[in-house]
Design a protein around this motif. Structure first.
Motif, PDB file in Angstrom:
ATOM      1  N   LEU A 101      14.785   2.017   3.239  1.00 35.98           N
ATOM      2  CA  LEU A 101      13.876   1.921   2.096  1.00 35.98           C
ATOM      3  C   LEU A 101      13.197   3.262   1.820  1.00 35.98           C
ATOM      4  O   LEU A 101      13.054   3.663   0.656  1.00 35.98           O
ATOM      5  N   VAL A 102      12.787   3.956   2.875  1.00 35.28           N
ATOM      6  CA  VAL A 102      12.149   5.264   2.693  1.00 35.28           C
ATOM      7  C   VAL A 102      13.121   6.254   2.058  1.00 35.28           C
ATOM      8  O   VAL A 102      12.773   6.967   1.105  1.00 35.28           O
ATOM      9  N   VAL A 103      14.346   6.301   2.566  1.00 29.09           N
ATOM     10  CA  VAL A 103      15.332   7.230   2.013  1.00 29.09           C
ATOM     11  C   VAL A 103      15.651   6.883   0.564  1.00 29.09           C
ATOM     12  O   VAL A 103      15.790   7.778  -0.289  1.00 29.09           O
ATOM     13  N   TRP A 104      15.728   5.600   0.245  1.00 30.89           N
ATOM     14  CA  TRP A 104      15.997   5.187  -1.136  1.00 30.89           C
ATOM     15  C   TRP A 104      14.880   5.650  -2.064  1.00 30.89           C
ATOM     16  O   TRP A 104      15.132   6.223  -3.134  1.00 30.89           O
ATOM     17  N   ILE A 105      13.628   5.415  -1.673  1.00 30.94           N
ATOM     18  CA  ILE A 105      12.492   5.819  -2.504  1.00 30.94           C
ATOM     19  C   ILE A 105      12.466   7.341  -2.661  1.00 30.94           C
ATOM     20  O   ILE A 105      12.222   7.863  -3.757  1.00 30.94           O
ATOM     21  N   GLN A 138       9.962  -1.812 -10.169  1.00 30.36           N
ATOM     22  CA  GLN A 138      10.956  -1.696  -9.104  1.00 30.36           C
ATOM     23  C   GLN A 138      10.442  -0.794  -7.990  1.00 30.36           C
ATOM     24  O   GLN A 138      10.629  -1.081  -6.802  1.00 30.36           O
ATOM     25  N   PHE A 139       9.761   0.289  -8.373  1.00 29.04           N
ATOM     26  CA  PHE A 139       9.180   1.168  -7.359  1.00 29.04           C
ATOM     27  C   PHE A 139       8.153   0.423  -6.521  1.00 29.04           C
ATOM     28  O   PHE A 139       8.147   0.528  -5.287  1.00 29.04           O
ATOM     29  N   VAL A 140       7.262  -0.313  -7.173  1.00 25.53           N
ATOM     30  CA  VAL A 140       6.233  -1.052  -6.454  1.00 25.53           C
ATOM     31  C   VAL A 140       6.874  -2.039  -5.483  1.00 25.53           C
ATOM     32  O   VAL A 140       6.435  -2.182  -4.331  1.00 25.53           O
ATOM     33  N   LEU A 141       7.934  -2.713  -5.925  1.00 24.71           N
ATOM     34  CA  LEU A 141       8.629  -3.666  -5.062  1.00 24.71           C
ATOM     35  C   LEU A 141       9.173  -2.978  -3.818  1.00 24.71           C
ATOM     36  O   LEU A 141       8.960  -3.439  -2.691  1.00 24.71           O
ATOM     37  N   PHE A 142       9.866  -1.855  -4.006  1.00 22.37           N
ATOM     38  CA  PHE A 142      10.458  -1.151  -2.868  1.00 22.37           C
ATOM     39  C   PHE A 142       9.384  -0.582  -1.944  1.00 22.37           C
ATOM     40  O   PHE A 142       9.520  -0.641  -0.712  1.00 22.37           O
ATOM     41  N   PHE A 143       8.315  -0.039  -2.525  1.00 21.34           N
ATOM     42  CA  PHE A 143       7.274   0.552  -1.688  1.00 21.34           C
ATOM     43  C   PHE A 143       6.534  -0.513  -0.881  1.00 21.34           C
ATOM     44  O   PHE A 143       6.306  -0.343   0.326  1.00 21.34           O
ATOM     45  N   VAL A 144       6.150  -1.607  -1.535  1.00 22.03           N
ATOM     46  CA  VAL A 144       5.447  -2.672  -0.827  1.00 22.03           C
ATOM     47  C   VAL A 144       6.342  -3.277   0.248  1.00 22.03           C
ATOM     48  O   VAL A 144       5.890  -3.548   1.374  1.00 22.03           O
ATOM     49  N   LEU A 145       7.620  -3.463  -0.076  1.00 17.69           N
ATOM     50  CA  LEU A 145       8.554  -3.996   0.908  1.00 17.69           C
ATOM     51  C   LEU A 145       8.689  -3.039   2.088  1.00 17.69           C
ATOM     52  O   LEU A 145       8.673  -3.458   3.255  1.00 17.69           O
ATOM     53  N   GLY A 146       8.820  -1.740   1.798  1.00 17.53           N
ATOM     54  CA  GLY A 146       8.934  -0.758   2.869  1.00 17.53           C
ATOM     55  C   GLY A 146       7.696  -0.724   3.752  1.00 17.53           C
ATOM     56  O   GLY A 146       7.798  -0.690   4.977  1.00 17.53           O
ATOM     57  N   ALA A 147       6.508  -0.722   3.126  1.00 19.75           N
ATOM     58  CA  ALA A 147       5.271  -0.712   3.907  1.00 19.75           C
ATOM     59  C   ALA A 147       5.158  -1.963   4.769  1.00 19.75           C
ATOM     60  O   ALA A 147       4.751  -1.896   5.941  1.00 19.75           O
ATOM     61  N   ALA A 148       5.532  -3.118   4.195  1.00 21.11           N
ATOM     62  CA  ALA A 148       5.464  -4.369   4.960  1.00 21.11           C
ATOM     63  C   ALA A 148       6.421  -4.346   6.141  1.00 21.11           C
ATOM     64  O   ALA A 148       6.060  -4.749   7.262  1.00 21.11           O
ATOM     65  N   VAL A 149       7.641  -3.867   5.920  1.00 23.58           N
ATOM     66  CA  VAL A 149       8.623  -3.792   7.006  1.00 23.58           C
ATOM     67  C   VAL A 149       8.127  -2.842   8.099  1.00 23.58           C
ATOM     68  O   VAL A 149       8.266  -3.124   9.303  1.00 23.58           O
ATOM     69  N   GLY A 150       7.527  -1.723   7.698  1.00 21.88           N
ATOM     70  CA  GLY A 150       7.002  -0.787   8.687  1.00 21.88           C
ATOM     71  C   GLY A 150       5.875  -1.381   9.515  1.00 21.88           C
ATOM     72  O   GLY A 150       5.833  -1.213  10.745  1.00 21.88           O
TER      73      GLY A 150
END
Length: 254
Positions: free
Chosen positions: A213-217, A7-19
């Motif tokens: 996404l950043v705040v969630w992580i 789940q962490f990897v999903l959120f981090f990759v999604l956040g990086a992609a959105v950024g």
């Protein structure tokens, strides 16, 4: 070690992609719909302001906030991660200062008043608070002279103020791009939803999503970097995962 690793990897990759997509959209906006990039006191110089803000004050600051959470860095010493954390923040601040200089140069060249909008007020406050946060972080956490008790007492304030500044920057960016569209789009007007307005509205959604996404992580306790002695055990790779988990639980209980 990390709970809900996938789940962490999903959120981090999604956040990086959105950024990264946010940066690409901001670049497309200033190159395709505005006057490009330059440094001559004209509109091309102003365009550095939104672009560098998205790159530095939003994307790099967001990555700096969550860099401690990356489990792939847990084998690194905490001092090294502190240097990376501080370095990313300093780079973000440098880009933010350049972007502020660009917008002041543009306003002065065109005889446009400075510091009259809410966007400028909140933005300048964030630019002033940000280096204060950096200096406090370096003085308390990077230079190994502050007593551990003081570090522990100030850590909640350090975390809160960092997230507060980041959220303020997100809000400032959303106000700023809306203000720019209202002033720039005349025929067709912003209310008529021309392609530029749609593109920039999408940019605003991407910026808000990246911030969320950043705040969630950053606020998930299960994704927090383990204590230094546990991370060192990981680095030595001499203990089984079960023993490490037990050690972590015992440290937490203590």
């Amino acid at each position: 070690m990390m709970e809900n690793y996938s789940q962490f990897v999903l959120f981090f990759v999604l956040g990086a992609a959105v950024g990264i997509v946010s940066i690409a959209v901001a670049l497309s906006w200033v190159l395709h719909y505005r006057e490009g990039l330059g440094w001559d006191g004209g509109a091309a110089e102003f365009n550095w302001h939104p672009l560098l803000m998205v790159i530095g004050f939003i994307f790099l600051q967001g990555i700096a906030i969550v860099v401690y959470r990356l489990p792939w860095t847990w084998r690194c010493s905490k001092q090294m991660m502190k240097l990376i954390h501080a370095g990313l923040h300093i780079l973000a601040f440098i880009l933010a200062v350049i972007s502020v200089v660009a917008v002041f140069d543009f306003h002065n060249a065109k005889n446009i008043p400075n510091m009259y909008s809410l966007h400028s007020w909140v933005g300048l406050a964030a630019v002033i608070l940000y280096p204060s946060q950096i200096v406090l972080g370096i003085a308390v956490y990077l230079i190994p002279v502050t007593p551990v008790r003081v570090r522990a007492a100030l850590m909640p304030l350090h975390i809160y103020s960092g997230l507060f500044i980041f959220i303020s920057v997100i809000a400032t960016a959303l106000m700023g791009i809306t203000e720019k569209l209202i002033f720039s789009l005349k025929s067709p007007a912003y209310k008529d939803s021309p392609p530029e307005a749609v593109l920039v509205n999408v940019l605003g959604l991407l910026i808000a999503a990246f911030g969320a996404l950043v705040v969630w992580i950053a606020t998930r306790s299960a994704w927090k970097r383990p204590r230094e002695e546990i991370a060192q055990t990981l680095s030595n790779n001499t203990t089984s995962p079960e023993e490490i988990k037990v050690g972590t639980d015992m440290t937490t209980t203590s």
